[in-house]
Design a protein around this motif. Sequence first.
Motif: not given
Lengths: 243, 169
Positions: B43, B46-48, B50-51
């Motif tokens: 998670a 994925s967040a990284y 995406w950023s």
Amino acid sequence: MKARALASLAVASMVLAGCGILPASPQPAPSTYLPEPSPSEGDTPGALSPDGFTAAQRMTVRVRNIGCGFLSTGSGFALDAHTLVTNRHVVENAATVEVSTYDGRIIQAKAASTTTVADIAIVSTEQSLGAAFAVRAAADPVRGDVITVVGYPNGGRLTTASGVVLGASADPLGGAVGPVLASSVSIAPGSSGSPAFNEKGEVVGVIYAKNFSNQSFLVPISTLNTLLTEKSLLVPATDSCTT
Amino acid sequence: MNEPPVEWRFDDYTPTPRILPPRRASWRRARSALAIVAIVGLAALSAYLWSVNGTWVRQNETLRESASSLGAQLAQASADALAAQSELDDATARIRSLVNDEAQAGDKALVLTDVGAKLVECADARAQHIRYLNSASRYTAASLTANEAAVNEFCTSVIAAYVDAVAST
């Protein structure tokens, strides 16, 4: 059970290992894309002045020999602000020698010195010849070297012509002590005294003659360097109208 | 002396609770922890990503706009430079032409001045010859003829030089 445990381990390993190859965030974009100013090339012989002339063209002058009952023209080039080099035969038998610069200034010659060693004359002036001066090469060009000649053929417009050095030769006029250089540069009467430049913009010779095969001949720069070092080889030119 | 066999009775059986070995229990807990760590890690990754992707995309758009703007400026500057170069070439050619015209005019002026001086000499020589003729009794005919021939020869050459000089202007 054992397989699931291994799969979990593999996933965890991949997650941890992936951190090492993760793409980084981009660096901040530069605030300006203007390049840094490069070093000025204004002092090189090939550099253009603001009026569009190269240093080679600016240092080249038109020499007018006003004799007693005749007028002839040749070329020359500035060694410094008050000294120029041309051919002996260009200033021979002159009552007055005038020099025209590339921008139309007319300067009276003060005195001239000639030599019997080569067809060379050194002329001095009261007024400044300008700001572009010859950089003399340390060595003579060799066969195959490309040279560029700047001068006033037929006493006309400032002209540039290129060719190659054909090699050392005996003086076709028989006056020079040492060997001279033959070249393929096409010249005309009035080109006498023109500087010949190498690809670095250094003066490598002084045009002084041509033959029927349209080959031109140069006094090599080594001869000019020797003459400028050994001042005793130069004698003041006499005024033909007073002798 | 043999002892009698012991009779096994079903009633004697009492089931004991099933207890796993301690090793298997800790393995299960570790496995669960690993799974949680993996899920959290994925998670976070994925967040990284995406950023980071968003940052790259935004900067890419900015750079594209900047490159497009600079390209337009460069095209304009190149066109201006070409136009300036053309004007400079024209100006340089004009300077050469004017300098040449001045030099040629200077040459011709010098030649004409010289020829003019010779024409004056010619006129003086003819005037002198006329004076000789006015006093012809003082000179021999041969000397007068010789002087006239010399003056005529000189004047003819001067006039020819004058015609040439005028023709070349």
